[in-house]
Write a protein that holds these residues in place. Structure first.
Motif, PDB file in Angstrom:
ATOM      1  N   SER A 137       0.845  -1.186   0.000  1.00  0.00           N
ATOM      2  CA  SER A 137       0.000   0.000   0.000  1.00  0.00           C
ATOM      3  C   SER A 137       0.886   1.245   0.000  1.00  0.00           C
ATOM      4  O   SER A 137       1.961   1.263   0.583  1.00  0.00           O
ATOM      5  CB  SER A 137      -0.918   0.004   1.225  1.00  0.00           C
ATOM      6  N   LEU A 138       0.431   2.257  -0.692  1.00  0.00           N
ATOM      7  CA  LEU A 138       1.182   3.499  -0.766  1.00  0.00           C
ATOM      8  C   LEU A 138       0.781   4.392   0.393  1.00  0.00           C
ATOM      9  O   LEU A 138      -0.380   4.467   0.769  1.00  0.00           O
ATOM     10  CB  LEU A 138       0.905   4.207  -2.095  1.00  0.00           C
ATOM     11  N   ALA A 139       1.759   5.059   0.946  1.00  0.00           N
ATOM     12  CA  ALA A 139       1.484   5.982   2.045  1.00  0.00           C
ATOM     13  C   ALA A 139       0.690   7.164   1.509  1.00  0.00           C
ATOM     14  O   ALA A 139       0.853   7.580   0.366  1.00  0.00           O
ATOM     15  CB  ALA A 139       2.789   6.457   2.662  1.00  0.00           C
ATOM     16  N   ILE A 140      -0.136   7.692   2.355  1.00  0.00           N
ATOM     17  CA  ILE A 140      -0.925   8.862   1.986  1.00  0.00           C
ATOM     18  C   ILE A 140      -0.180  10.093   2.479  1.00  0.00           C
ATOM     19  O   ILE A 140       0.231  10.164   3.631  1.00  0.00           O
ATOM     20  CB  ILE A 140      -2.329   8.787   2.617  1.00  0.00           C
ATOM     21  N   ASP A 141      -0.007  11.041   1.582  1.00  0.00           N
ATOM     22  CA  ASP A 141       0.671  12.282   1.950  1.00  0.00           C
ATOM     23  C   ASP A 141      -0.171  13.074   2.942  1.00  0.00           C
ATOM     24  O   ASP A 141      -1.403  13.081   2.850  1.00  0.00           O
ATOM     25  CB  ASP A 141       0.902  13.160   0.719  1.00  0.00           C
ATOM     26  N   PRO A 142       0.485  13.771   3.846  1.00  0.00           N
ATOM     27  CA  PRO A 142      -0.273  14.659   4.729  1.00  0.00           C
ATOM     28  C   PRO A 142      -0.827  15.825   3.905  1.00  0.00           C
ATOM     29  O   PRO A 142      -0.325  16.114   2.814  1.00  0.00           O
ATOM     30  CB  PRO A 142       0.773  15.136   5.743  1.00  0.00           C
ATOM     31  N   PRO A 143      -1.843  16.490   4.410  1.00  0.00           N
ATOM     32  CA  PRO A 143      -2.475  17.565   3.636  1.00  0.00           C
ATOM     33  C   PRO A 143      -1.557  18.743   3.337  1.00  0.00           C
ATOM     34  O   PRO A 143      -1.827  19.519   2.438  1.00  0.00           O
ATOM     35  CB  PRO A 143      -3.656  17.992   4.505  1.00  0.00           C
ATOM     36  N   TYR A 144      -0.459  18.863   4.046  1.00  0.00           N
ATOM     37  CA  TYR A 144       0.454  19.979   3.844  1.00  0.00           C
ATOM     38  C   TYR A 144       1.649  19.631   2.958  1.00  0.00           C
ATOM     39  O   TYR A 144       2.569  20.433   2.812  1.00  0.00           O
ATOM     40  CB  TYR A 144       0.969  20.504   5.185  1.00  0.00           C
ATOM     41  N   GLN A 145       1.644  18.484   2.305  1.00  0.00           N
ATOM     42  CA  GLN A 145       2.796  18.033   1.533  1.00  0.00           C
ATOM     43  C   GLN A 145       3.175  19.013   0.426  1.00  0.00           C
ATOM     44  O   GLN A 145       4.345  19.331   0.262  1.00  0.00           O
ATOM     45  CB  GLN A 145       2.559  16.638   0.941  1.00  0.00           C
ATOM     46  N   ARG A 146       2.218  19.493  -0.336  1.00  0.00           N
ATOM     47  CA  ARG A 146       2.548  20.423  -1.422  1.00  0.00           C
ATOM     48  C   ARG A 146       3.202  21.687  -0.887  1.00  0.00           C
ATOM     49  O   ARG A 146       4.164  22.201  -1.467  1.00  0.00           O
ATOM     50  CB  ARG A 146       1.293  20.783  -2.219  1.00  0.00           C
ATOM     51  N   GLN A 147       2.703  22.184   0.227  1.00  0.00           N
ATOM     52  CA  GLN A 147       3.286  23.374   0.833  1.00  0.00           C
ATOM     53  C   GLN A 147       4.694  23.092   1.345  1.00  0.00           C
ATOM     54  O   GLN A 147       5.584  23.942   1.230  1.00  0.00           O
ATOM     55  CB  GLN A 147       2.398  23.892   1.959  1.00  0.00           C
ATOM     56  N   MET A 148       4.901  21.906   1.906  1.00  0.00           N
ATOM     57  CA  MET A 148       6.238  21.544   2.379  1.00  0.00           C
ATOM     58  C   MET A 148       7.215  21.443   1.216  1.00  0.00           C
ATOM     59  O   MET A 148       8.365  21.883   1.328  1.00  0.00           O
ATOM     60  CB  MET A 148       6.196  20.216   3.138  1.00  0.00           C
ATOM     61  N   GLU A 149       6.772  20.893   0.109  1.00  0.00           N
ATOM     62  CA  GLU A 149       7.650  20.797  -1.049  1.00  0.00           C
ATOM     63  C   GLU A 149       7.981  22.190  -1.585  1.00  0.00           C
ATOM     64  O   GLU A 149       9.119  22.444  -1.972  1.00  0.00           O
ATOM     65  CB  GLU A 149       7.022  19.923  -2.130  1.00  0.00           C
ATOM     66  N   ARG A 150       7.011  23.090  -1.588  1.00  0.00           N
ATOM     67  CA  ARG A 150       7.288  24.463  -2.026  1.00  0.00           C
ATOM     68  C   ARG A 150       8.259  25.134  -1.061  1.00  0.00           C
ATOM     69  O   ARG A 150       9.191  25.817  -1.488  1.00  0.00           O
ATOM     70  CB  ARG A 150       5.987  25.268  -2.137  1.00  0.00           C
ATOM     71  N   LEU A 151       8.059  24.938   0.237  1.00  0.00           N
ATOM     72  CA  LEU A 151       8.973  25.510   1.226  1.00  0.00           C
ATOM     73  C   LEU A 151      10.383  24.956   1.034  1.00  0.00           C
ATOM     74  O   LEU A 151      11.362  25.691   1.093  1.00  0.00           O
ATOM     75  CB  LEU A 151       8.461  25.233   2.641  1.00  0.00           C
ATOM     76  N   ALA A 152      10.490  23.675   0.762  1.00  0.00           N
ATOM     77  CA  ALA A 152      11.798  23.062   0.514  1.00  0.00           C
ATOM     78  C   ALA A 152      12.456  23.675  -0.723  1.00  0.00           C
ATOM     79  O   ALA A 152      13.661  23.966  -0.722  1.00  0.00           O
ATOM     80  CB  ALA A 152      11.647  21.554   0.337  1.00  0.00           C
ATOM     81  N   GLU A 153      11.673  23.898  -1.764  1.00  0.00           N
ATOM     82  CA  GLU A 153      12.207  24.513  -2.978  1.00  0.00           C
ATOM     83  C   GLU A 153      12.706  25.932  -2.697  1.00  0.00           C
ATOM     84  O   GLU A 153      13.788  26.322  -3.157  1.00  0.00           O
ATOM     85  CB  GLU A 153      11.114  24.536  -4.049  1.00  0.00           C
ATOM     86  N   ILE A 154      11.933  26.681  -1.936  1.00  0.00           N
ATOM     87  CA  ILE A 154      12.342  28.043  -1.566  1.00  0.00           C
ATOM     88  C   ILE A 154      13.634  28.004  -0.763  1.00  0.00           C
ATOM     89  O   ILE A 154      14.559  28.793  -1.006  1.00  0.00           O
ATOM     90  CB  ILE A 154      11.227  28.742  -0.755  1.00  0.00           C
ATOM     91  N   MET A 155      13.716  27.084   0.184  1.00  0.00           N
ATOM     92  CA  MET A 155      14.915  26.990   1.015  1.00  0.00           C
ATOM     93  C   MET A 155      16.141  26.623   0.178  1.00  0.00           C
ATOM     94  O   MET A 155      17.246  27.120   0.429  1.00  0.00           O
ATOM     95  CB  MET A 155      14.688  26.006   2.153  1.00  0.00           C
ATOM     96  N   GLY A 156      15.969  25.792  -0.832  1.00  0.00           N
ATOM     97  CA  GLY A 156      17.068  25.479  -1.735  1.00  0.00           C
ATOM     98  C   GLY A 156      17.517  26.710  -2.513  1.00  0.00           C
ATOM     99  O   GLY A 156      18.712  26.939  -2.701  1.00  0.00           O
ATOM    100  N   SER A 157      16.551  27.509  -2.945  1.00  0.00           N
ATOM    101  CA  SER A 157      16.874  28.757  -3.653  1.00  0.00           C
ATOM    102  C   SER A 157      17.625  29.708  -2.736  1.00  0.00           C
ATOM    103  O   SER A 157      18.618  30.333  -3.142  1.00  0.00           O
ATOM    104  CB  SER A 157      15.588  29.423  -4.149  1.00  0.00           C
ATOM    105  N   LEU A 158      17.159  29.818  -1.505  1.00  0.00           N
ATOM    106  CA  LEU A 158      17.825  30.694  -0.536  1.00  0.00           C
ATOM    107  C   LEU A 158      19.226  30.198  -0.215  1.00  0.00           C
ATOM    108  O   LEU A 158      20.144  30.991  -0.024  1.00  0.00           O
ATOM    109  CB  LEU A 158      16.990  30.802   0.742  1.00  0.00           C
ATOM    110  N   TYR A 159      19.393  28.896  -0.189  1.00  0.00           N
ATOM    111  CA  TYR A 159      20.710  28.308   0.082  1.00  0.00           C
ATOM    112  C   TYR A 159      21.723  28.743  -0.981  1.00  0.00           C
ATOM    113  O   TYR A 159      22.903  28.940  -0.686  1.00  0.00           O
ATOM    114  CB  TYR A 159      20.595  26.783   0.135  1.00  0.00           C
ATOM    115  N   PHE A 160      21.248  28.912  -2.213  1.00  0.00           N
ATOM    116  CA  PHE A 160      22.145  29.392  -3.259  1.00  0.00           C
ATOM    117  C   PHE A 160      22.308  30.912  -3.213  1.00  0.00           C
ATOM    118  O   PHE A 160      23.425  31.427  -3.292  1.00  0.00           O
ATOM    119  CB  PHE A 160      21.643  28.980  -4.651  1.00  0.00           C
ATOM    120  N   LEU A 161      21.198  31.635  -3.108  1.00  0.00           N
ATOM    121  CA  LEU A 161      21.243  33.092  -3.249  1.00  0.00           C
ATOM    122  C   LEU A 161      21.855  33.828  -2.058  1.00  0.00           C
ATOM    123  O   LEU A 161      22.540  34.829  -2.240  1.00  0.00           O
ATOM    124  CB  LEU A 161      19.831  33.639  -3.483  1.00  0.00           C
TER     125      LEU A 161
END
Length: 122
Positions: free
Chosen positions: A20-44
């Motif tokens: 069975s596949l795990a069900i993502d928590p309702p905030y997963q998309r927001q967490m992925e966006r936050l992770a992407e932002i943090m990666g951008s900040l890590y560079f900039l």
């Protein structure tokens, strides 16, 4: 007819034993966006000498606190890397555009983190 019944039974058995596949928590998309932002900040941020924050360490801490399964952990790390790579392709020096991106990303990161906390924290 007998062959069809055997095929259906085999299919049902295969589906029943599939992991069975795990069900993502309702905030997963927001967490992925936050992770992407943090990666951008890590560079900039170091590029523009804009502060001492270690966004990679903060991302690692966020992942640890969230306790995701391996699939979600990989997606969060991947989103972080996408953010880093996106800005590293176009910025080699701290330009006004890089400073503006940094400012906007900091605002979005704060808003996103606050939203996740407000809506989903225990």
């Amino acid at each position: 007819m007998k062959q069809l019944q055997l095929t259906i039974i085999a299919l049902l058995l295969a589906l029943g034993t599939a992991p069975s596949l795990a069900i993502d928590p309702p905030y997963q998309r927001q967490m992925e966006r936050l992770a992407e932002i943090m990666g951008s900040l890590y560079f900039l941020q170091p590029l523009c000498d804009a502060g001492p924050e270690d966004w990679r360490a903060q991302m690692a801490e966020l992942i640890t606190l969230d306790e995701p399964d391996e699939d979600r952990r990989q997606r969060l790390a991947g989103a972080f890397n996408v953010g880093y790579t996106a800005y590293s392709r176009f910025h080699r020096a701290c330009t006004p555009a890089a400073r503006e991106a940094l400012t906007r990303l900091l605002v979005e990161a704060e808003r996103t983190a606050r939203d996740i906390h407000t809506r989903f924290a225990e």
